[in-house]
Design a protein around this motif. Sequence first.
Motif, PDB file in Angstrom:
ATOM      1  N   ASN A  98      58.551 -52.552 -20.906  1.00 32.63           N
ATOM      2  CA  ASN A  98      57.709 -53.067 -19.821  1.00 32.63           C
ATOM      3  C   ASN A  98      57.960 -52.300 -18.526  1.00 32.63           C
ATOM      4  O   ASN A  98      57.019 -51.978 -17.802  1.00 32.63           O
ATOM      5  CB  ASN A  98      57.943 -54.561 -19.606  1.00 32.63           C
ATOM      6  N   GLN A  99      59.222 -51.997 -18.243  1.00 29.24           N
ATOM      7  CA  GLN A  99      59.543 -51.234 -17.037  1.00 29.24           C
ATOM      8  C   GLN A  99      58.928 -49.840 -17.106  1.00 29.24           C
ATOM      9  O   GLN A  99      58.393 -49.336 -16.125  1.00 29.24           O
ATOM     10  CB  GLN A  99      61.068 -51.139 -16.852  1.00 29.24           C
ATOM     11  N   ARG A 100      58.963 -49.229 -18.284  1.00 24.10           N
ATOM     12  CA  ARG A 100      58.362 -47.906 -18.476  1.00 24.10           C
ATOM     13  C   ARG A 100      56.850 -47.976 -18.228  1.00 24.10           C
ATOM     14  O   ARG A 100      56.272 -47.091 -17.598  1.00 24.10           O
ATOM     15  CB  ARG A 100      58.647 -47.402 -19.898  1.00 24.10           C
ATOM     16  N   ARG A 101      56.214 -49.029 -18.692  1.00 20.36           N
ATOM     17  CA  ARG A 101      54.770 -49.207 -18.482  1.00 20.36           C
ATOM     18  C   ARG A 101      54.440 -49.328 -16.999  1.00 20.36           C
ATOM     19  O   ARG A 101      53.464 -48.744 -16.518  1.00 20.36           O
ATOM     20  CB  ARG A 101      54.280 -50.434 -19.240  1.00 20.36           C
ATOM     21  N   LEU A 102      55.256 -50.078 -16.274  1.00 16.38           N
ATOM     22  CA  LEU A 102      55.022 -50.256 -14.845  1.00 16.38           C
ATOM     23  C   LEU A 102      55.290 -48.958 -14.081  1.00 16.38           C
ATOM     24  O   LEU A 102      54.585 -48.643 -13.121  1.00 16.38           O
ATOM     25  CB  LEU A 102      55.865 -51.409 -14.310  1.00 16.38           C
TER      26      LEU A 102
ATOM     27  N   ASN B  64      50.306 -39.065 -21.660  1.00 14.23           N
ATOM     28  CA  ASN B  64      49.051 -38.735 -21.001  1.00 14.23           C
ATOM     29  C   ASN B  64      47.934 -38.731 -22.048  1.00 14.23           C
ATOM     30  O   ASN B  64      48.011 -37.993 -23.030  1.00 14.23           O
ATOM     31  CB  ASN B  64      49.182 -37.354 -20.344  1.00 14.23           C
ATOM     32  N   PRO B  65      46.873 -39.527 -21.857  1.00 11.66           N
ATOM     33  CA  PRO B  65      45.820 -39.579 -22.868  1.00 11.66           C
ATOM     34  C   PRO B  65      45.115 -38.239 -23.072  1.00 11.66           C
ATOM     35  O   PRO B  65      44.663 -37.934 -24.182  1.00 11.66           O
ATOM     36  CB  PRO B  65      44.850 -40.637 -22.335  1.00 11.66           C
ATOM     37  N   PHE B  66      45.064 -37.406 -22.037  1.00 10.24           N
ATOM     38  CA  PHE B  66      44.415 -36.107 -22.186  1.00 10.24           C
ATOM     39  C   PHE B  66      45.252 -35.167 -23.059  1.00 10.24           C
ATOM     40  O   PHE B  66      44.702 -34.364 -23.801  1.00 10.24           O
ATOM     41  CB  PHE B  66      44.135 -35.478 -20.816  1.00 10.24           C
ATOM     42  N   GLU B  67      46.574 -35.272 -22.967  1.00 15.49           N
ATOM     43  CA  GLU B  67      47.434 -34.456 -23.839  1.00 15.49           C
ATOM     44  C   GLU B  67      47.241 -34.875 -25.296  1.00 15.49           C
ATOM     45  O   GLU B  67      47.235 -34.041 -26.194  1.00 15.49           O
ATOM     46  CB  GLU B  67      48.900 -34.583 -23.427  1.00 15.49           C
ATOM     47  N   MET B  68      47.081 -36.183 -25.528  1.00 19.07           N
ATOM     48  CA  MET B  68      46.828 -36.658 -26.880  1.00 19.07           C
ATOM     49  C   MET B  68      45.495 -36.118 -27.388  1.00 19.07           C
ATOM     50  O   MET B  68      45.405 -35.620 -28.513  1.00 19.07           O
ATOM     51  CB  MET B  68      46.819 -38.186 -26.931  1.00 19.07           C
TER      52      MET B  68
ATOM     53  N   SER C  51      49.255 -41.186 -39.464  1.00 17.97           N
ATOM     54  CA  SER C  51      49.368 -42.447 -38.747  1.00 17.97           C
ATOM     55  C   SER C  51      50.044 -42.228 -37.398  1.00 17.97           C
ATOM     56  O   SER C  51      51.215 -41.890 -37.324  1.00 17.97           O
ATOM     57  CB  SER C  51      50.164 -43.454 -39.575  1.00 17.97           C
ATOM     58  N   SER C  52      49.291 -42.399 -36.353  1.00 22.92           N
ATOM     59  CA  SER C  52      49.805 -42.249 -34.996  1.00 22.92           C
ATOM     60  C   SER C  52      48.996 -43.160 -34.084  1.00 22.92           C
ATOM     61  O   SER C  52      48.041 -42.733 -33.447  1.00 22.92           O
ATOM     62  CB  SER C  52      49.690 -40.783 -34.548  1.00 22.92           C
ATOM     63  N   ALA C  53      49.377 -44.422 -34.054  1.00 23.49           N
ATOM     64  CA  ALA C  53      48.664 -45.404 -33.240  1.00 23.49           C
ATOM     65  C   ALA C  53      48.946 -45.155 -31.760  1.00 23.49           C
ATOM     66  O   ALA C  53      50.012 -44.658 -31.389  1.00 23.49           O
ATOM     67  CB  ALA C  53      49.095 -46.814 -33.621  1.00 23.49           C
ATOM     68  N   PHE C  54      47.968 -45.496 -30.935  1.00 22.06           N
ATOM     69  CA  PHE C  54      48.115 -45.321 -29.490  1.00 22.06           C
ATOM     70  C   PHE C  54      47.379 -46.434 -28.762  1.00 22.06           C
ATOM     71  O   PHE C  54      46.444 -47.021 -29.285  1.00 22.06           O
ATOM     72  CB  PHE C  54      47.566 -43.954 -29.039  1.00 22.06           C
ATOM     73  N   MET C  55      47.851 -46.707 -27.534  1.00 28.56           N
ATOM     74  CA  MET C  55      47.153 -47.661 -26.674  1.00 28.56           C
ATOM     75  C   MET C  55      47.471 -47.357 -25.220  1.00 28.56           C
ATOM     76  O   MET C  55      48.633 -47.311 -24.828  1.00 28.56           O
ATOM     77  CB  MET C  55      47.553 -49.097 -26.965  1.00 28.56           C
ATOM     78  N   TYR C  56      46.415 -47.140 -24.461  1.00 25.12           N
ATOM     79  CA  TYR C  56      46.493 -46.960 -23.021  1.00 25.12           C
ATOM     80  C   TYR C  56      45.664 -48.069 -22.383  1.00 25.12           C
ATOM     81  O   TYR C  56      44.582 -48.366 -22.861  1.00 25.12           O
ATOM     82  CB  TYR C  56      45.893 -45.606 -22.600  1.00 25.12           C
ATOM     83  N   ARG C  57      46.165 -48.660 -21.318  1.00 22.01           N
ATOM     84  CA  ARG C  57      45.366 -49.618 -20.560  1.00 22.01           C
ATOM     85  C   ARG C  57      44.845 -48.871 -19.332  1.00 22.01           C
ATOM     86  O   ARG C  57      45.613 -48.385 -18.518  1.00 22.01           O
ATOM     87  CB  ARG C  57      46.188 -50.846 -20.166  1.00 22.01           C
ATOM     88  N   ILE C  58      43.525 -48.792 -19.231  1.00 22.29           N
ATOM     89  CA  ILE C  58      42.858 -48.016 -18.194  1.00 22.29           C
ATOM     90  C   ILE C  58      42.342 -48.975 -17.117  1.00 22.29           C
ATOM     91  O   ILE C  58      41.623 -49.928 -17.421  1.00 22.29           O
ATOM     92  CB  ILE C  58      41.666 -47.216 -18.787  1.00 22.29           C
TER      93      ILE C  58
ATOM     94  N   THR D 157      50.646 -42.969 -11.924  1.00 25.52           N
ATOM     95  CA  THR D 157      49.220 -42.637 -11.964  1.00 25.52           C
ATOM     96  C   THR D 157      48.438 -43.339 -10.851  1.00 25.52           C
ATOM     97  O   THR D 157      47.211 -43.351 -10.886  1.00 25.52           O
ATOM     98  CB  THR D 157      48.613 -43.016 -13.327  1.00 25.52           C
ATOM     99  N   ASN D 158      49.169 -43.915  -9.905  1.00 25.78           N
ATOM    100  CA  ASN D 158      48.558 -44.646  -8.796  1.00 25.78           C
ATOM    101  C   ASN D 158      47.578 -45.711  -9.296  1.00 25.78           C
ATOM    102  O   ASN D 158      46.479 -45.869  -8.770  1.00 25.78           O
ATOM    103  CB  ASN D 158      47.874 -43.697  -7.803  1.00 25.78           C
ATOM    104  N   GLY D 159      47.984 -46.401 -10.351  1.00 24.08           N
ATOM    105  CA  GLY D 159      47.199 -47.527 -10.846  1.00 24.08           C
ATOM    106  C   GLY D 159      46.013 -47.159 -11.714  1.00 24.08           C
ATOM    107  O   GLY D 159      45.189 -48.013 -12.016  1.00 24.08           O
ATOM    108  N   LYS D 160      45.915 -45.917 -12.153  1.00 19.13           N
ATOM    109  CA  LYS D 160      44.780 -45.514 -12.990  1.00 19.13           C
ATOM    110  C   LYS D 160      44.971 -45.950 -14.442  1.00 19.13           C
ATOM    111  O   LYS D 160      44.024 -46.384 -15.086  1.00 19.13           O
ATOM    112  CB  LYS D 160      44.565 -44.004 -12.922  1.00 19.13           C
ATOM    113  N   TYR D 161      46.173 -45.814 -14.982  1.00 14.68           N
ATOM    114  CA  TYR D 161      46.420 -46.226 -16.363  1.00 14.68           C
ATOM    115  C   TYR D 161      47.913 -46.399 -16.611  1.00 14.68           C
ATOM    116  O   TYR D 161      48.747 -45.953 -15.827  1.00 14.68           O
ATOM    117  CB  TYR D 161      45.845 -45.213 -17.363  1.00 14.68           C
ATOM    118  N   THR D 162      48.211 -47.050 -17.715  1.00 17.30           N
ATOM    119  CA  THR D 162      49.562 -47.085 -18.252  1.00 17.30           C
ATOM    120  C   THR D 162      49.467 -46.904 -19.757  1.00 17.30           C
ATOM    121  O   THR D 162      48.398 -47.072 -20.343  1.00 17.30           O
ATOM    122  CB  THR D 162      50.317 -48.376 -17.874  1.00 17.30           C
ATOM    123  N   VAL D 163      50.580 -46.560 -20.370  1.00 13.91           N
ATOM    124  CA  VAL D 163      50.616 -46.368 -21.815  1.00 13.91           C
ATOM    125  C   VAL D 163      51.477 -47.473 -22.426  1.00 13.91           C
ATOM    126  O   VAL D 163      52.556 -47.762 -21.934  1.00 13.91           O
ATOM    127  CB  VAL D 163      51.122 -44.952 -22.191  1.00 13.91           C
ATOM    128  N   PHE D 164      50.950 -48.106 -23.466  1.00 12.09           N
ATOM    129  CA  PHE D 164      51.707 -49.133 -24.166  1.00 12.09           C
ATOM    130  C   PHE D 164      52.460 -48.541 -25.352  1.00 12.09           C
ATOM    131  O   PHE D 164      53.601 -48.872 -25.588  1.00 12.09           O
ATOM    132  CB  PHE D 164      50.790 -50.280 -24.613  1.00 12.09           C
TER     133      PHE D 164
END
Length: 178
Positions: free
Chosen positions: A52-56, A75-79, A118-125, A62-69
């Motif tokens: 959770n701390q890493r997510r925050l 970075n979603p663009f690197e993915m 198998s490589s699941a991902f989730m970003y909250r935008i 990213t100045n509130g643009k996104y976080t990665v779960f």
Amino acid sequence: MIKIIEKEPYKSYDRWNERDCLMYPVFMIKDGKEYFVLNRRETNLDYNNKENQRRLEKLNQTNGKYTVFYGDFENPFEMLKDIIKKMDLIITNNDRTFEKAMPNEDSIDFHGNRQNYSSAFMYRIFDKELENDLKEVVNFINGKEWDKAEMELQEKMEKYKNFQMENEELEANEEIEQ
């Protein structure tokens, strides 16, 4: 600049641990608006608290643009770059790659799995422009239009390359103000 706050807890049943627990909703305040980020669970282990701390921290970077779960890339663009390079596809349940995080929220979850391994991902935008930019690249990927996807990705990556630099500038400005 963003601010992270934690609100009053509410009671919830923890199915994993088979008992009641307290959930502490964590919100980001950006431009005077509140956005739900995650729930901190009373029974969280140290590992979960660190996640959770890493997510925050990512949200701050990213100045509130996104976080990665979760996922292999911060970075979603690197993915997406790796997906294009390997000509992979993104698979989700019922093609819900971009899904509302919470019904009454403006944030959206960009999530799924890669088809070839198998490589699941989730970003909250939390940024509508970022969401739209990601959708454009994903549409080319899912259409197997690899050249267009790569060109679009390069343009978008250039646009967002300063996430870390912006965060460092904000911190420097905060130190000057204090």
